[in-house]
Design a protein around this motif. Structure first.
Motif, PDB file in Angstrom:
ATOM      1  N   VAL A  72     -41.630 -15.890 -12.791  1.00 34.72           N
ATOM      2  CA  VAL A  72     -43.103 -16.135 -12.280  1.00 34.72           C
ATOM      3  C   VAL A  72     -43.283 -15.054 -11.128  1.00 34.72           C
ATOM      4  O   VAL A  72     -42.937 -14.917  -9.955  1.00 34.72           O
ATOM      5  CB  VAL A  72     -43.069 -17.540 -11.287  1.00 34.72           C
ATOM      6  N   ASN A 125     -66.973 -22.202  -5.998  1.00 34.58           N
ATOM      7  CA  ASN A 125     -65.753 -21.996  -6.987  1.00 34.58           C
ATOM      8  C   ASN A 125     -64.524 -22.404  -6.109  1.00 34.58           C
ATOM      9  O   ASN A 125     -63.442 -22.861  -6.967  1.00 34.58           O
ATOM     10  CB  ASN A 125     -65.611 -20.616  -7.579  1.00 34.58           C
ATOM     11  N   TYR A 126     -64.373 -22.244  -4.861  1.00 35.35           N
ATOM     12  CA  TYR A 126     -63.140 -22.504  -4.225  1.00 35.35           C
ATOM     13  C   TYR A 126     -63.186 -23.861  -3.511  1.00 35.35           C
ATOM     14  O   TYR A 126     -63.419 -24.756  -3.964  1.00 35.35           O
ATOM     15  CB  TYR A 126     -62.832 -21.049  -3.522  1.00 35.35           C
ATOM     16  N   LYS A 179     -47.595 -24.623  -5.361  1.00 33.92           N
ATOM     17  CA  LYS A 179     -46.531 -25.251  -6.021  1.00 33.92           C
ATOM     18  C   LYS A 179     -45.327 -24.949  -5.016  1.00 33.92           C
ATOM     19  O   LYS A 179     -44.217 -25.602  -5.580  1.00 33.92           O
ATOM     20  CB  LYS A 179     -46.622 -25.140  -7.495  1.00 33.92           C
ATOM     21  N   MET A 207     -53.273 -28.629  -6.735  1.00 28.34           N
ATOM     22  CA  MET A 207     -54.031 -27.690  -6.148  1.00 28.34           C
ATOM     23  C   MET A 207     -53.723 -26.375  -6.858  1.00 28.34           C
ATOM     24  O   MET A 207     -52.574 -25.811  -6.950  1.00 28.34           O
ATOM     25  CB  MET A 207     -53.946 -27.235  -4.583  1.00 28.34           C
ATOM     26  N   PRO A 208     -54.849 -25.616  -7.304  1.00 31.31           N
ATOM     27  CA  PRO A 208     -54.531 -24.261  -8.042  1.00 31.31           C
ATOM     28  C   PRO A 208     -54.325 -23.328  -7.043  1.00 31.31           C
ATOM     29  O   PRO A 208     -54.673 -23.489  -6.084  1.00 31.31           O
ATOM     30  CB  PRO A 208     -55.973 -24.151  -9.086  1.00 31.31           C
ATOM     31  N   VAL A 209     -53.689 -22.066  -7.870  1.00 28.44           N
ATOM     32  CA  VAL A 209     -53.639 -20.804  -7.192  1.00 28.44           C
ATOM     33  C   VAL A 209     -55.132 -20.232  -7.114  1.00 28.44           C
ATOM     34  O   VAL A 209     -55.576 -19.998  -8.261  1.00 28.44           O
ATOM     35  CB  VAL A 209     -52.642 -19.997  -7.861  1.00 28.44           C
ATOM     36  N   ASN A 210     -55.698 -20.129  -5.828  1.00 28.48           N
ATOM     37  CA  ASN A 210     -57.002 -19.690  -5.737  1.00 28.48           C
ATOM     38  C   ASN A 210     -57.076 -18.335  -5.531  1.00 28.48           C
ATOM     39  O   ASN A 210     -57.972 -17.648  -6.198  1.00 28.48           O
ATOM     40  CB  ASN A 210     -57.730 -20.135  -4.557  1.00 28.48           C
ATOM     41  N   PRO A 239     -54.712 -15.542  -6.822  1.00 27.89           N
ATOM     42  CA  PRO A 239     -53.522 -14.957  -7.553  1.00 27.89           C
ATOM     43  C   PRO A 239     -53.150 -13.682  -6.787  1.00 27.89           C
ATOM     44  O   PRO A 239     -53.896 -12.745  -6.328  1.00 27.89           O
ATOM     45  CB  PRO A 239     -54.102 -14.582  -8.907  1.00 27.89           C
ATOM     46  N   LYS A 293     -54.938 -10.859  -8.297  1.00 26.55           N
ATOM     47  CA  LYS A 293     -56.261 -10.869  -8.850  1.00 26.55           C
ATOM     48  C   LYS A 293     -57.020 -11.483  -7.629  1.00 26.55           C
ATOM     49  O   LYS A 293     -57.438 -12.734  -7.491  1.00 26.55           O
ATOM     50  CB  LYS A 293     -56.395 -11.680 -10.033  1.00 26.55           C
TER      51      LYS A 293
END
Lengths: 1532, 258
Positions: free
Chosen positions: A1161, A1394-1395, A1438, A1446-1449, A1451, A1454
């Motif tokens: 990863v 978005n966040y 994670k 909860m997502p990676v806001n 990256p 990016k």
């Protein structure tokens, strides 16, 4: 008298006497030598030497096995090849070039060059080999010559330096002597010349060294390969050489035999007594502390021997039978790698070659302890035998059920009979018998790496026994069953030595000794350091005592003085709250002082009470001193003293509920039934039984019980009812529009946390028994008209009923239902629980409010019995019927209750009953477990247990217990058909018996109930038996009962305790005749099973109050201590009922290709897992079965439907167990969610990257350790998913973790200490999606601190304070210098649609929509989370919580839009962290107080003149005078 | 409403799909497999989803639960068919360079099931005016869960194939669910709403097919050409003829989807 030849005695006779005595002396001497030579320990030492030699030899054989030889051959071949390889022409040329650069070597170099050319021209390999050797020799010669010249040059340099030193000295002497200038010049010239020579020689020497080094290096390069090959070969051989040397050292030889001969053995015999001297670990030998000499290792030679390569595994485990499945080859005639195909399958010779070819094993020519034993010597790595798990030393006992008595039988069985391609069932005997076995827990004991090394602790400090003894019988070994006692007696002449007061612990109680040093007890629970439970039975005993509250009556005082700790401390905590509750019921309290009631309430239920107590205590003292003016009752004055801080306070709560408001809760009928036999209402109750224990009674004694006990029950109820305070029920919420609904209530009970502690028949999966079983709760409460109101109040605010209850406030607040109505979950739950009755009803209950004449008489008799304690018998009788005269009103004590006995019948009955009730409660010590008004200052009623483990049996009243037991055991069908048969058979059966004893095979069970032999050492009871009707011998009952029966017969405290826990009242057997009713034994019957009894005994027997010297006591480091302190609180409040506190640990052994390589990863560098290189490399090591080892920490993935750990196939598709069992193609795996980075196949496997799928056989080959806590979370996992499915068919199972009590793994690194402390005392909702709230426990501030420190300590985080520069405003200022809009722009990310605000609550903003998709409030992150955690969490959630949605806001590669925040991903991460950690600063900046600034309110302060008006004074500032504010109001 | 893109078998995409496999041996002949899955029972109406987030954007699309879509002629959509064989010859034509697109469109994943090969890029787009996150629950490949702002996109590449399609969900909009089929060869198909599929240019000879549907899991039993056939764990050996193998109508009982 003249001298004569005549002697006084006849010489002839004297000669005979002399001769005879000389012979006698000689015989005696020889006999002495023989006896000494044959001392049993010598036999053991010789035998152990054999064992070690055999083992070493086996290892040598194993190393010499084909595998080893193959490696040797390979290495030799490699060396030979290296020696024939072409020399690297470039390096050779470089060497020659270097050589030629020095004139002296030019010629040799020339010759070498010629050799090189000749070698190049030669083609014949042998010739080349010779030439090559010559050439290398020549090269070495050149190096040697250089070396020689180097030495020469160095020598010359030394000489010249000496000459120079002399010249310089000559010159300096001349200067000192004022020599002529000319002379000085000459000398100076000489010195200069010497200097020049030294300089020249130095250069020469240096050049020679450089030259030699260069040549050497080049030569090394030329021969590099063959040197390396030679070294590998030498290393490989060295291992074997070492093993051979060990074997030779161990083996017996002539020298040793000579040294062991009689007489000679006095001088340095190899056999000698092995002794550990422990001067500081003394023991008390007749009132004197003496040093210990432990000679146990004289016989137990192998005790500290560890397995090769693993210092924590025993080298010689104790004999055990193991069943293995040995796979057989598909095609036995197939060729193997060595090319030795054999087509016949008969045993040829010893069969070993065939065995090795087929299975990779060899059998020894002779067994170790029995020459015939088929014993495995060699197991080739990764062979079928290794895969089956066979190891060196295993004795094959049977193959597919057929016994293999001899080596050849086993060899034939393996070679000739198998059906090829299937597995053979092999029973092997592994290990060695005592005394040769190693200690089974070298990780804990004996081993040098363990916390109790042999040389420091010895043996008897734990095991007890007589350490200085060198023979079995004198060492005071203790058998574990009557049969073992018997066997030992026959084999070793063992006897029960009463005169040694420290007999060894029998196996069942060997954990007792841990208490000598481990006073906290919970430090003996499994931990990450020692996952295998160190003392499970003892810890179970401790928890049983805690659970059942034994310490309420039997104080276990761990202190001999304020600072002197002698053992575990189990005492009741000071009952400040009870005293406060009693004070609150004194109407005078309100008059005492305006603050008194508030202070008492604070003491009653506040988290921190010290200052309130001190103030209240002072007030009460002052009131008491006021004499007649006192406003409080004298009882309150007494209670005042309970408020003071004791010197060393106890810490444990009373285990039962408070009975202070009992009448608000239950009825007479229920209580009567409950007291009569609690198990009738609730079979799983912990409340012991006090009444109806009559098995031991008969005749008048029984009649007395039958007559008085019902009255005692009634009287207890009468007293409790009389003192019960009115209870202030909780008022239901306003605005509730939905009717209470039982169906909703069921859901509330299911998901709002009740099942973390309680059981209910509707939810059989919930098994935690911290709180009572609720299946019949409705039946209990329905009998009281206010029962339902009580239950509602209890659910809403348990602390109102019992301020220190363990039941937390689960914070049930009104809920708006989908139809818009508002429901009260507490009312719903009450409705459902009131329906839970299981149709139980109290039965056979007498009338509550009237006594029959007979009952009345019995009541009076009981009252008289108590009154006899204070008055004469006649007076007592009078008072019991007529009451005490009014003139005795000031008598004080309980008897004052009978002053002025009413003449009205009902009132009189009540008064008498209350008196008897109070006396009965005092007698039975109900107050030990319950808070009962009037007993706030009562003392523990039972015997103190702090040193019970050493209690002398002479001080123990065994009474008539032996006859009782004989009657009981004999009368219940356990009896021996012919009790004396065993004794008679004893000698006749001697031989057969010995065979039995030597047969190490565990095929015979100790538990065989057949006629066993009666041991003469316990024959004492047989003599006794002759005179009695009933007799049961210890060997005729089951081994456990027999063990204790034997102890009872020997008047050992173990027997006494056993029966005391089994049937405490039985000690009254045939004693009641001479005892008053109130003198009978009072201990109630606890519902213990045999296992619990032994566990409790293990604990109590370990209470010896003999702490060894300070340095031996267990003193954990502050961090470990913080863990233990927290653990105690966690266990008390059952935090693990909901939360996972420690994850599971799976130590797996896996085939390298059975687990896929870790997923890669790409992520922020600071989030990548880090392991030392050595650890990564070590993970690649394989064992003999070809498996690798890994330690995984985490939780199994749960199945969304069943909540059980998921079982999957090799494609990771969920399957069920039957499917896996039925289909041989399926390889079952377990899915595991990592919570800690792991290493698989040499690569790190990061948390959050992916679940690991572990093949089940890898789990079975390793060991697993369960998670600590999390029961409710697991229980509710499928429930909340099912509930959510009704709303959302696409729910993702992992998300459910986010709605349940979160695992608290890593909590210490996550949250700030101060926040957690506040949160524990006053929990606030954090996660909007959670289905239940963190309840509010009745924790003290100290308990909350202990928890806070616990979490920090287990995670290695800072505590009690944590510091991070990111908290500082200066850090922020620094950042803002470079990027002034730092926080503002970060806030733009937060508030961008978005966040963050998509899901998170931020300040007063709440994202609309499904609460299941909502996330915690961000404005409080500043108080709640540690900055490092926030930073990492935003980077990749994670990595911290593998289940999070909860997502990676941002990256790592990016960043979010530069329109929001300028910078790369890392900068944006830091900006968000800064914003969240300075959220208040940020929002404060945009906030102005202007809107709030108001002119101060007018305050009428009389008598103060207005000073100068000042309209600019800061509003509200305390320095502002009231008049100034007043002016401001009217001012500008 | 099911999107038009679902109406045709995914296979037609394959022509333009990248093949990252080393092609070792070449089969002599190539053939195709086709068939049609039919629902035996009354076609169920997909239930509506509860849309309780970003209602102004997502609420207007009448979103339904797509776990079982049966077309008008009883064809069953979204059944995944793939070849289990690990080492299979790949037809040289089946090379593609285009990434596969999975769009967050109208608060659902479009298409509902997407097929991607190992090494090929999966481009997850967000054509909605609100943020989404795409939580891909792979089993062998690293889990990924990235926030995709409105009009944003993210790229995911898989290294290993997945034995079972991986669910894609959105934590912000919990009703959203799609599937990604990850294989290491181009031989997979997803049925369209008519229930039909075709896998083209397979090497002739026997291959092992596996059938999977999100609600039913592996399709264990079906009626093929009127004959009840037990297909253990959804696996079936099929002979690929050079002129094409048609499995015909494969009828699945309604009870399979309970």
């Amino acid at each position: 008298m003249p001298a004569t030849e005549q002697t006084w005695r006849d010489l002839k006779v004297l000669h005979v006497v002399f001769g005879v005595s000389a012979i006698a002396l000689l015989v005696a001497t020889v006999a002495m030598l023989v006896v000494d030579h044959n001392r049993p320990w010598k036999k053991y030492q010789r035998e152990f030497r054999e064992l070690e030699t055999w083992t070493a030899a086996a290892r040598v054989t194993e190393e010499e096995s084909r595998a080893f030889t193959e490696v040797s051959k390979g290495l030799e071949a490699a060396l030979a090849e290296a020696r024939r390889a072409d020399l690297d022409p470039a390096i050779t040329a470089a060497f020659l070039g270097q050589a030629e650069s020095v004139a002296e070597d030019a010629e040799a170099a020339e010759l070498a060059r010629a050799d090189v050319e000749r070698l190049a021209e030669t083609t014949d390999p042998d010739e080349r080999f010779v030439l090559r050797g010559d050439l290398l020799e020549r090269l070495r010669d050149i190096v040697d010559r250089c070396s020689y010249r180097e030495d020469q040059a160095a020598g010359r340099l030394k000489l010249l330096k000496a000459q120079f030193d002399k010249a310089r000295a000559d010159f300096e002497l001349a200067v000192a002597a004022d020599a002529e200038p000319r002379t000085l010049d000459e000398l100076q010239a000489l010195a200069e010349a010497a200097t020049a020579k030294v300089t020249e020689a130095t250069l020469t020497s240096q050049a020679a060294t450089t030259h030699r080094k260069a040549l050497e290096q080049l030569l090394r390069d030329i021969t590099g390969e063959e040197d390396a090959a030679a070294k590998s070969l030498a290393d490989h051989r060295q291992g074997l050489e070492m093993l051979s040397k060990t074997r030779d050292d161990k083996a017996n030889n002539l020298g040793k035999t000579i040294l062991e001969l009689p007489v000679l053995d006095a001088f340095n015999s190899p056999l000698r007594i092995d002794q550990i001297w422990l001067p500081d670990l003394t023991f008390n030998n007749n009132f004197r502390d003496v040093a210990r000499f432990d000679r146990c290792t004289t016989c137990h030679q192998g005790i500290d021997k560890s397995a090769p390569g693993n210092p924590l595994d025993p080298g010689y485990p104790e004999t055990d039978l193991i069943t293995l499945a040995l796979p057989t080859p598909e095609d036995p005639t197939a060729d193997d790698a060595s090319g030795s195909a054999e087509t016949t399958l008969n045993v040829e010779g010893d069969g070993n070659d065939q065995l090795e070819r087929l299975y990779g094993l060899r059998l020894a020519d002779q067994g170790l302890f029995n020459p015939d034993d088929p014993t495995v010597t060699v197991v080739r790595p990764e062979s079928l035998a290794a895969i089956a798990g066979l190891t060196t030393g295993d004795v094959i006992v049977s193959i597919d059920g057929g016994r293999t008595y001899a080596r050849d039988v086993a060899a034939a069985g393996l070679i000739e009979s198998p059906s090829w391609g299937t597995s053979l069932e092999l029973v092997v005997r592994r290990g060695v018998p005592q005394p040769y076995a190693s200690h089974p827990r070298l990780d804990l004991f004996v081993g040098s790496l363990s916390p109790h090394p042999k040389q420091v602790f010895g043996c008897t400090i734990c095991h007890e026994g007589q350490g200085s003894a060198t023979s079995f019988k004198w060492a005071s070994h203790s058998p574990n069953s009557p049969k073992q006692a018997h066997d030992w007696h026959d084999e070793y002449g063992w006897f029960d030595n009463h005169h040694w007061i420290y007999p060894m612990h029998s196996e069942r109680f060997e954990e007792s000794s841990c208490l000598k040093c481990h006073h906290q007890v919970i430090d003996l629970e499994p931990s990450s350091e020692f996952p295998e439970p160190p003392a499970p039975k003892l810890v179970e005993g401790y928890h049983t005592i805690r659970e059942y509250g034994c310490y309420g009556c039997h104080e276990i005082n761990g202190y001999a003085g304020p600072d002197t700790r002698v053992g575990p401390d189990m005492r009741l905590a000071p009952n400040f709250h009870e005293a406060a509750e009693a004070l609150l019921s004194d109407p005078g309290l309100a008059d005492l002082a305006p603050t008194a009631v508030r202070l008492a309430e604070e003491v009653r239920s506040g988290p921190s009470t010290a200052s309130a107590r001190a103030q209240l205590s002072t007030m009460i003292k002052e009131d008491a001193a006021a004499g007649d003016d006192a406003v409080l009752t004298s009882r309150s004055h007494t209670l005042g003293s309970l408020l003071n801080d004791p010197e060393t306070p106890g810490a444990l709560p009373k285990v039962g509920p408070s009975l202070r408001y009992l009448s608000s809760k239950v009825s007479f009928d229920w209580l009567y039934s409950w007291l009569r036999n609690p198990m009738d209402f609730r079979p799983t109750t912990k409340m012991p039984r006090f009444f109806g224990l009559w098995d031991h009674l008969s005749g008048a004694g029984l009649e007395e019980s039958e007559r008085y006990e019902p009255i005692e029950i009634r009287s207890i109820i009468a007293y409790l009812d009389a003192v019960s305070s009115p209870f202030d029920y909780v008022t239901p919420y306003e605005g509730i529009t939905a009717e209470p609904d039982a169906e909703r209530g069921r859901k509330v009970v299911q998901v709002r946390g009740c099942l973390a502690c309680h059981q209910h028949e509707e939810f059989p999966e919930a098994t935690n028994n911290q709180g009572p079983d609720l299946s019949r709760i409705g039946a209990k409460l329905a009998s009281n008209p206010n029962g339902e109101a009580w239950l509602y109040s209890w659910l809403r605010e348990p602390g109102r009923y019992h301020p220190k209850t363990l039941m937390p406030n689960v914070l049930l607040e009104p809920v708006t239902l989908p139809d818009g109505t508002v429901s009260d979950p507490a009312a719903d739950a009450t409705a459902w629980l009131m329906q839970s009755t299981q149709d139980w009803q109290p039965s056979d209950i007498p009338a509550a409010d009237s006594l029959t004449a007979d009952e009345r008489a019995a009541t009076e008799e009981l009252a008289a019995l108590y009154l006899e304690g204070r008055f004469t018998k006649d007076k007592a009788h009078d008072y019991s019927t007529q009451g005490l005269p009014e003139s005795m009103a000031a008598i004080g004590g309980d008897e004052s209750m009978l002053v002025g006995l009413s003449t009205e019948e009902a009132a009189r009955d009540r008064q008498l009953l209350e008196y008897v009730g109070k006396k009965t409660i005092g007698k039975l010590a109900c107050y030990s477990c319950h808070n009962i008004p009037g007993f706030e200052d009562a003392k523990p009623a039972g015997a103190a247990l702090a040193d019970w483990g050493r209690k002398e049996s002479s001080k123990i009243a065994f009474e008539q217990i032996v006859p009782y037991l004989m009657k009981e055991l004999g009368g219940h069908g356990h009896g021996h058909a012919a009790p004396h048969a065993g004794l008679e058979a004893l000698h006749g059966d001697e031989e057969a018996h010995e065979d039995h004893a030597h047969d190490g095979d565990a095929g015979h069970a100790d538990h065989a109930a057949e006629d066993e032999l009666v041991d003469p050492v316990v024959a004492a009871d047989l003599a006794y038996a002759d005179t009695r009707e009933h007799h049961v011998s210890p060997e005729s009952v089951d081994p456990d009962t027999g063990y204790f029966l034997e102890k009872m017969l020997a008047h050992d405290r173990q027997g006494f305790l056993w029966q005391k826990l089994r049937a405490p009242r039985s000690y009254d057997y045939q004693k009641t005749e001479n005892k008053s009713y109130n003198e009978r034994y009072r201990m109630p019957q606890f519902p213990f099973d045999e296992k619990q009894r032994e566990a409790v005994m293990t604990f109590v027997l370990g209470l010896v109050a003999e702490p060894p010297a300070e340095e031996f006591l267990h003193r954990p480091s502050p961090r470990k201590q913080a863990r233990l302190d927290g653990l105690a609180v966690l266990e008390q409040f059952n935090c693990g009922g909901c939360h996972v506190l420690e994850t599971e640990r799976w130590d797996i052994r896996y085939a390298p290709d059975s687990i896929s390589d870790p997923p890669v990863v790409p992520d922020y560098a600071f989030l990548q897992p880090h392991f030392p290189k050595e650890e990564l490399a070590a993970s690649l090591a394989t064992d003999t079965q070809g498996r690798r080892f890994a330690s995984l920490h985490g939780l199994p993935v749960l199945d969304a439907e069943t909540g059980q750990p998921q079982l999957v196939d090799q494609d990771f598709i969920p399957i069920d167990r039957e499917e896996a069992d039925d289909d041989p193609e399926i390889i079952p795996h377990r899915a595991f969610m990592l919570y800690k980075d792991a290493i698989i196949n040499g690569e790190p496997w990061a948390v959050g990257s992916q679940n690991i799928f572990v093949p089940e056989d890898a789990l079975e080959a390793g060991s697993t350790y369960p998670a600590k806590g999390g029961d409710l979370a697991r229980l509710l996992f499928p429930v909340v998913i099912e509930d959510e499915l009704e709303i959302n068919p696409n729910v993702k199972p992992d998300d459910a973790w986010g709605w349940l009590p979160p695992p608290l793994v890593g909590e210490g690194k996550k949250v700030q200490s101060s926040w957690l402390h506040t949160f524990l005392l006053a929990p606030e909702p954090i996660r909007p999606a959670a289905v239940l709230r963190m309840p509010r426990f009745h924790l003290s501030s100290e308990q909350a601190s202990a928890l806070v420190n616990y979490f920090a300590a287990v995670d290695g985080a800072d505590f009690p304070y944590d510091y991070d520069p990111r908290y500082e405003s200066s850090t922020l200022a620094e950042r803002e210098k470079d990027y002034p809009e730092h926080l503002t722009d970060a806030m733009r990310i937060v508030t961008n649609g978005n966040y963050c605000v998509k899901c998170h609550l931020v300040g007063d903003y709440a994202p609309p929509g499904n609460p299941k998709a909502l996330a915690p409030q961000l404005s409080v992150v500043r108080q709640r989370l540690r900055p490092d955690y926030v930073h990492g969490w935003i980077g990749n959630p994670k990595r911290f919580l593998p289940y999070t949605g909860m997502p990676v806001n941002i990256p790592f590669d990016k960043p979010v839009s530069q329109d929001l925040y300028r910078g790369d991903s890392e900068e944006q991460l830091s900006a968000l962290t800064d914003l969240l950690m300075h959220y208040d600063t940020f929002t404060g900046r945009s906030m102005s107080l202007d809107a709030f600034l108001q002119p101060p309110a007018a305050e009428a302060v009389e008598g103060e003149a207005a000073t100068e008006p000042s309209g600019n004074a800061a509003a509200g500032s305390p320095s502002v005078q009231p008049d100034a504010r007043d002016s401001a109001r009217v001012g500008p | 409403m099911v999107q038009p893109s679902l109406r045709r078998p995914l296979l037609t995409l394959l022509g333009s799909v990248l093949v990252a496999l080393p092609v070792c041996a070449q089969a002599a002949e190539w053939g195709s497999i086709s068939g049609r899955f039919v629902y035996d029972g009354d076609a169920p109406t997909p239930p509506k989803l509860t849309v309780d987030k970003d209602v102004d954007v997502c609420g207007k699309h009448n979103l339904v639960n797509e776990e079982l879509i049966v077309g008008e002629d009883k064809g069953i959509a979204n059944i995944v068919i793939f070849v289990r064989d690990r080492k299979i010859d790949v037809h040289p034509d089946l090379k593609a360079t285009e990434p596969v697109v999975l769009d967050n469109l109208n608060c659902r994943f479009a298409p509902h099931v997407v097929f991607v090969q190992t090494g090929q890029d999966l481009l997850i787009k967000n054509s909605d005016p609100v943020g989404h996150n795409s939580n891909v629950a792979t089993l062998k490949n690293p889990a990924s869960n990235t926030l995709i702002p409105a009009s944003g996109e993210t790229k995911v590449t898989f290294r290993s194939d997945e034995a079972v399609p991986a669910a894609v969900t959105c934590n912000i909009h919990p009703w959203m669910k799609g599937w990604v089929v990850v294989r290491d060869n181009p031989y997979a198909a997803v049925t369209g709403e008519d229930g039909s599929f075709t896998i083209e240019k397979l090497p002739a000879g026997e291959v092992e097919l596996q059938f999977w549907h999100e609600k039913a899991g592996y399709l264990d039993s079906m009626v093929i050409n009127g004959k009840k056939t037990s297909v253990k764990r959804g696996r079936m050996d099929v002979e690929v003829e050079a002129d094409g193998t048609d499995l015909g109508e494969m009828v699945l009982d309604a009870s399979v989807f309970k």
